[in-house]
Structure formats: structure tokens, C-alpha cells
Design an enzyme around this catalytic site. Structure first.
Site, PDB file in Angstrom:
ATOM      1  CG  HIS A  68      -0.245  -0.120   2.515  1.00  0.00           C
ATOM      2  ND1 HIS A  68      -0.334   1.087   3.181  1.00  0.00           N
ATOM      3  CD2 HIS A  68      -0.065  -1.005   3.406  1.00  0.00           C
ATOM      4  CE1 HIS A  68       0.322   1.129   4.300  1.00  0.00           C
ATOM      5  NE2 HIS A  68       0.354  -0.386   4.563  1.00  0.00           N
ATOM      6  CG  ASP A  70      -3.074   3.973   2.744  1.00  0.00           C
ATOM      7  OD1 ASP A  70      -2.458   2.762   2.129  1.00  0.00           O
ATOM      8  OD2 ASP A  70      -3.702   4.034   3.513  1.00  0.00           O
ATOM      9  CG  ASP A  96       2.506   0.522   8.070  1.00  0.00           C
ATOM     10  OD1 ASP A  96       2.132  -0.243   7.120  1.00  0.00           O
ATOM     11  OD2 ASP A  96       1.702   0.663   8.970  1.00  0.00           O
ATOM     12  CD  GLU A 121      -3.071  -1.482   5.355  1.00  0.00           C
ATOM     13  OE1 GLU A 121      -3.130  -2.485   6.055  1.00  0.00           O
ATOM     14  OE2 GLU A 121      -2.816  -0.450   5.913  1.00  0.00           O
ATOM     15  CD  GLU A 122      -1.721   2.499   7.531  1.00  0.00           C
ATOM     16  OE1 GLU A 122      -2.503   1.936   8.467  1.00  0.00           O
ATOM     17  OE2 GLU A 122      -0.620   2.203   7.259  1.00  0.00           O
ATOM     18  CD  GLU A 145       1.064  -4.034   5.778  1.00  0.00           C
ATOM     19  OE1 GLU A 145       1.793  -3.199   6.353  1.00  0.00           O
ATOM     20  OE2 GLU A 145      -0.141  -3.301   5.129  1.00  0.00           O
ATOM     21  CG  HIS A 324       0.595   3.283  12.611  1.00  0.00           C
ATOM     22  ND1 HIS A 324      -0.840   2.932  12.965  1.00  0.00           N
ATOM     23  CD2 HIS A 324       0.983   2.782  11.222  1.00  0.00           C
ATOM     24  CE1 HIS A 324      -1.161   2.138  11.748  1.00  0.00           C
ATOM     25  NE2 HIS A 324      -0.462   2.167  10.817  1.00  0.00           N
TER      26      HIS A 324
END
Length: 350
Positions: A68, A70, A96, A121-122, A145, A324
Site C-alpha cells: 500500500h 498510503d 509501514d 489500506e490504513e 507489510e 505508526h
């Protein structure tokens, strides 16, 4: 493994730094996605943006490499630093999942296999949902991931999301009857009690985790009612379906109702599929000792597993504990090794 034991992959490092330097919090992925298209075009590969905003680079569908674009919000100055194990790239998304994204993109070009960089995705996996609806299943999938360059993720819990709502007549707080706020508290306490005793000694991956994510309550604007809303998420292990958990949570309702807004089924892939075997062999070939992982969160692999009957796994460089986080950074020797592993995997699967 230290950086000195690995040949630096200049192309992969350059792409990663470029992608990390372009902020792409959901749903603001356009500039980063366009940079990814430019990378593929510069390598002589066809690439385009689809209706959802995904980057698509079709090729040999023996395996689809996908991750992903985003990230979650957060401004971490992009920089390189020399750490304990060599050069580190700091910045939002370095782990991430732009580290895995860059590794998969570079390996896909070199191996000539299909690639998709997806959006959303987030938040709601809208890119992955569009992808499974818009194309035929590939023969195999590797989803990107962070797992560490020697880790292979085979399982993810699912998720059930909803909003509880209740309204009661306003009245003096000395009255014994529950108001809407108390009903909301009582329902959620009953849900937590229901699942707290459910295999309490089992690993987190095998348990249901209920979590409130938002709450509002108080007297209505006209002063005639008390209102309460509670946003909730429940993580679902593979031995349950999301419909099982919905039924159990609904059974605890006294007053109020729940609008269930989203559900993604859990997945647990076999370690004996061609994808898992190829990843293990490639990691060993690169000098590593493969680790098989199960993640307590939810990822796009859940979407792919629910729609496509093909072998798959999730793989990518980076320490998922930094997902994150305010100190998100990737040790670049992990990126170098992951690209090498992914090239070897594609060779085995094609």
C-alpha cells in the site's frame, strides 16, 4: 545482520527515499502514486492508475507483488542516520509500508512479475477491494507489510466495526432508570466481559479483542432526551467469522442498537503453500533463519484471501513495532536483503 555484510541496493534505496519524501496520508496518495508510476515507466514497464487510484503494472501473473501507498498521518523529518546496524532512513511510511512497497516494486521490475500499489489500506482497504473486483486472480500473491527481512506473515485477525446508538427520555439524575449513556456503558461492559474470559490464557492472536474507538453523549439540543453513541472495533481470530462475533455482541444488547459498518474476515495461510516454501528457501539462501509470524491486526491480505483462491503470504523489510510510531525508521540493510529475497522468490514461482 549488519549493513557491512550486505551489498547496498542503490536503486531500491533511491526509490524508497523518493517515496518517503512524498507525504501520502490516506486519502492523499496521488503524488506518491504518480512517482511510483514514473519509476515503472523509467524501467520500460507499463504502469497506470486505475479508477480507485491504485498503481497497476501488469506482467507475469505467476505472482502478484502488492503493497500500500498510503500512510497514517504524522510529520517525521526525512533523513538518513547511521545507527547501530548501519544506515537508517527516517520518515513517515519508511516501515509501514513504503519499505515493503519499494522492495516489491524493484523486485517486480527485475523479475518481470505483476505489481500493484494500492490506496486506502490504513482506513478501509478501498484500493484492495477495488483490485479484487477489477482483475482476475493471480496464481499467487505476496503482500507487502513489515515482517523483517527474515519474517513471513501467514495470519491476520479480522475486524468488525460498528456504532452503538441509544436515546432515552431526559429526566432528573436522581431517577434510578438507566439513561442512554448508562445503556451504552452497560452494553460495552457486557461485550468486554463476554470476550475477556474467552481463552484468556491463549495468545492474543487467538483471542477476540474488543476496543472502543470513539464516544459521544449528553442531553439533546432540544433538552428532551439523553443521547449516546459509541464507536467500536472487535478484532476477530481465525476460529471465528465476523458474523459469529456480531451475533455474540448483539446478544448483549439491552437498550439501543448497533449499526455494523464494516467487516473483514480473518485469514490464516498454510506454511506449506508454494509461496511460503519459496519465501523460506529464499530467506535461507540469503543467510537467514525464516520466522513464521501471525499478526494481531488486519491487512490487505485479508481482502485478497477472502476473494482469491490462491496461495499468499505477507513479507517486507522493517520492524513492525515501529508502525505508526513517532520514531519510524528503516534499517536500509533490511531493504537490500528483502529485494534479494523477493527476486529469488519470483524466480521460484515463475
Amino acid at each position: 545482520m549488519s549493513e557491512s555484510a550486505i551489498a547496498a541496493d542503490a536503486e531500491a534505496r533511491e526509490l524508497l527515499e523518493r517515496l518517503v519524501s512524498i507525504p501520502s496520508p490516506t486519502p492523499e496518495e496521488d503524488a506518491c502514486a504518480d512517482a511510483l508510476v514514473s519509476f515503472f515507466e523509467s524501467q520500460g514497464r507499463e504502469a497506470f492508475r486505475d479508477d480507485a487510484g491504485n498503481v497497476r503494472a501488469p506482467a507475469d501473473d505467476s505472482v502478484l507483488y502488492t503493497s500500500h501507498i498510503d500512510t497514517v498521518p504524522g510529520d517525521i523529518p526525512v533523513r538518513t542516520e547511521v545507527g547501530e546496524n548501519g544506515t537508517e532512513l527516517w520518515g513517515r511510511g519508511s516501515v509501514d509500508a513504503k519499505g515493503p512497497l519499494a522492495a516489491l516494486a524493484v523486485a517486480a521490475v527485475r523479475a518481470g512479475v505483476s505489481f500493484a500499489g494500492v490506496v486506502g489500506e490504513e482506513v478501509d482497504s478501498r484500493g484492495a477491494r477495488h483490485l479484487v473486483a477489477d482483475r482476475d486472480p493471480p496464481d499467487a500473491v505476496i503482500n507487502g507489510e513489515p515482517s523483517g527481512w527474515d519474517g513471513i506473515t501467514l495470519g491476520y485477525r479480522g475486524i468488525l466495526s460498528g456504532t452503538y446508538g441509544c436515546t432515552s427520555e431526559s429526566g432528573h439524575t436522581s431517577r434510578p432508570e438507566n439513561n442512554a449513556i448508562q445503556e451504552a456503558i452497560a452494553w460495552w461492559a457486557a461485550v468486554e466481559d463476554r470476550f475477556d474470559g474467552d481463552d484468556a490464557d491463549a495468545p492474543v492472536f487467538e483471542r477476540v479483542t474488543p476496543k472502543p474507538v470513539s464516544v459521544e453523549g449528553g442531553t439533546s439540543d432540544d433538552g428532551l432526551a439523553v443521547e449516546a453513541t459509541l464507536g467500536v472495533q472487535l478484532r476477530v481470530p481465525p476460529r471465528y467469522s465476523t458474523s459469529d462475533i456480531r451475533e455474540l455482541a448483539d446478544a448483549e444488547l439491552g437498550g439501543g442498537t448497533v449499526e455494523w459498518t464494516d467487516s473483514v474476515e480473518p485469514t490464516m495461510q498454510s506454511p506449506r503453500t508454494p509461496v511460503a516454501r519459496a519465501l523460506r528457501a529464499a530467506i535461507r539462501g540469503a543467510g537467514g533463519d525464516p520466522r513464521l509470524l501471525r499478526k494481531t491486526g488486519t491487512a490487505d491480505m485479508n481482502i485478497y484471501a477472502g476473494a482469491w483462491d490462491c496461495p499468499m503470504a505477507t513479507y517486507g523489510p522493517g520492524d513492525s513495532d515501529l508502525d505508526h510510531a513517532p520514531n519510524e525508521h528503516l534499517e536500509l540493510h533490511e531493504l537490500d536483503r528483502a529485494v534479494s529475497v523477493l527476486e529469488a522468490v519470483a524466480e521460484r514461482l515463475t
